[in-house]
Scaffold this motif. Structure first.
Motif, PDB file in Angstrom:
ATOM      1  N   GLU A  97       0.836  -1.202   0.000  1.00  0.00           N
ATOM      2  CA  GLU A  97       0.000   0.000   0.000  1.00  0.00           C
ATOM      3  C   GLU A  97       0.871   1.252   0.000  1.00  0.00           C
ATOM      4  OE1 GLU A  97      -2.599  -0.099   3.372  1.00  0.00           O
ATOM      5  OE2 GLU A  97      -3.352  -2.086   2.880  1.00  0.00           O
ATOM      6  N   TYR A 102       4.554   0.330   6.444  1.00  0.00           N
ATOM      7  CA  TYR A 102       3.417   0.136   7.331  1.00  0.00           C
ATOM      8  C   TYR A 102       3.809   0.661   8.699  1.00  0.00           C
ATOM      9  CZ  TYR A 102       1.644  -2.635   3.534  1.00  0.00           C
ATOM     10  OH  TYR A 102       1.208  -3.029   2.295  1.00  0.00           O
ATOM     11  N   ARG A 117      -2.494   0.295  13.546  1.00  0.00           N
ATOM     12  CA  ARG A 117      -2.208   1.101  12.350  1.00  0.00           C
ATOM     13  C   ARG A 117      -3.430   1.954  12.055  1.00  0.00           C
ATOM     14  NH1 ARG A 117      -2.171   0.105   6.472  1.00  0.00           N
ATOM     15  NH2 ARG A 117      -3.118  -1.936   6.854  1.00  0.00           N
ATOM     16  N   ARG A 118      -3.189   3.218  11.727  1.00  0.00           N
ATOM     17  CA  ARG A 118      -4.287   4.163  11.513  1.00  0.00           C
ATOM     18  C   ARG A 118      -4.280   4.687  10.083  1.00  0.00           C
ATOM     19  NH1 ARG A 118      -6.275   5.450  16.489  1.00  0.00           N
ATOM     20  NH2 ARG A 118      -4.974   4.784  18.217  1.00  0.00           N
ATOM     21  N   ASP A 119      -5.444   5.099   9.611  1.00  0.00           N
ATOM     22  CA  ASP A 119      -5.522   5.730   8.295  1.00  0.00           C
ATOM     23  C   ASP A 119      -5.262   7.230   8.435  1.00  0.00           C
ATOM     24  OD1 ASP A 119      -7.891   6.888   9.232  1.00  0.00           O
ATOM     25  OD2 ASP A 119      -9.195   5.681   7.953  1.00  0.00           O
ATOM     26  N   ALA A 120      -5.348   7.955   7.337  1.00  0.00           N
ATOM     27  CA  ALA A 120      -5.045   9.396   7.331  1.00  0.00           C
ATOM     28  C   ALA A 120      -5.978  10.186   8.254  1.00  0.00           C
ATOM     29  CB  ALA A 120      -5.123   9.943   5.911  1.00  0.00           C
ATOM     30  N   VAL A 125      -7.201   1.007  11.499  1.00  0.00           N
ATOM     31  CA  VAL A 125      -7.552   0.133  10.385  1.00  0.00           C
ATOM     32  C   VAL A 125      -6.954  -1.265  10.541  1.00  0.00           C
ATOM     33  CG1 VAL A 125      -7.924   2.009   8.742  1.00  0.00           C
ATOM     34  CG2 VAL A 125      -5.644   0.989   8.966  1.00  0.00           C
TER      35      VAL A 125
END
Length: 143
Positions: A97, A102, A117-120, A125
């Motif tokens: 990705e 990551y 883990r985080r998105d923007a 996520v």
């Protein structure tokens, strides 16, 4: 010669006895969840996902099975600094990705390692809980 051998054995033992805060070692996946491409949360247990990850000196490798069959694997480099863990796969069984890294927030409490883990937008996520494998169990999986 005997002194050199004793010194070598001592250094080898000291190098293998990682400090308690070190991530180096073999880890077994205990629980987790991720958000799939459709935005749905997938629980690792319900999906029958199991995994093992090995970290050593800035290098990682992992393999994950789903219902006993290969599901994903990867290997590359990692960094862990100030509660931030970053994996940079050099090989993976899946398309990488974004920039191919990551980034996770992590906590290490004894032999339990938790990653998020985080998105923007800051939403979690992916969340994984790993348990350090005892040396004897890790060696048994290596053969």
């Amino acid at each position: 010669m005997t002194h050199r051998l004793a010194l070598f054995a001592t250094l080898l033992f000291a190098a293998s006895a990682a400090p308690a805060a070190s991530l180096d070692g073999a880890w077994q996946l205990q629980a987790g969840e991720f958000v799939d491409g459709a935005g749905q949360r997938v629980d690792y247990g319900e999906a029958k996902l199991q995994g093992i990850k090995v970290l050593d000196g800035g290098t990682f490798a992992f393999t994950t099975t789903r219902d006993g069959k290969f599901w994903a694997g990867g290997a590359g480099g990692y960094e862990a600094v100030d509660g931030q863990y970053t994996e940079t796969p050099r090989m993976a069984s899946f398309p990488l990705e974004g920039d191919g890294q990551y980034r996770f927030d992590y906590r290490l409490e004894g032999d339990t390692w938790t990653l998020e883990r985080r998105d923007a937008q800051g939403r979690v996520v992916e969340r994984e809980v790993w348990r350090r494998m005892p040396a004897a169990a890790a060696n048994a999986h290596a053969h």
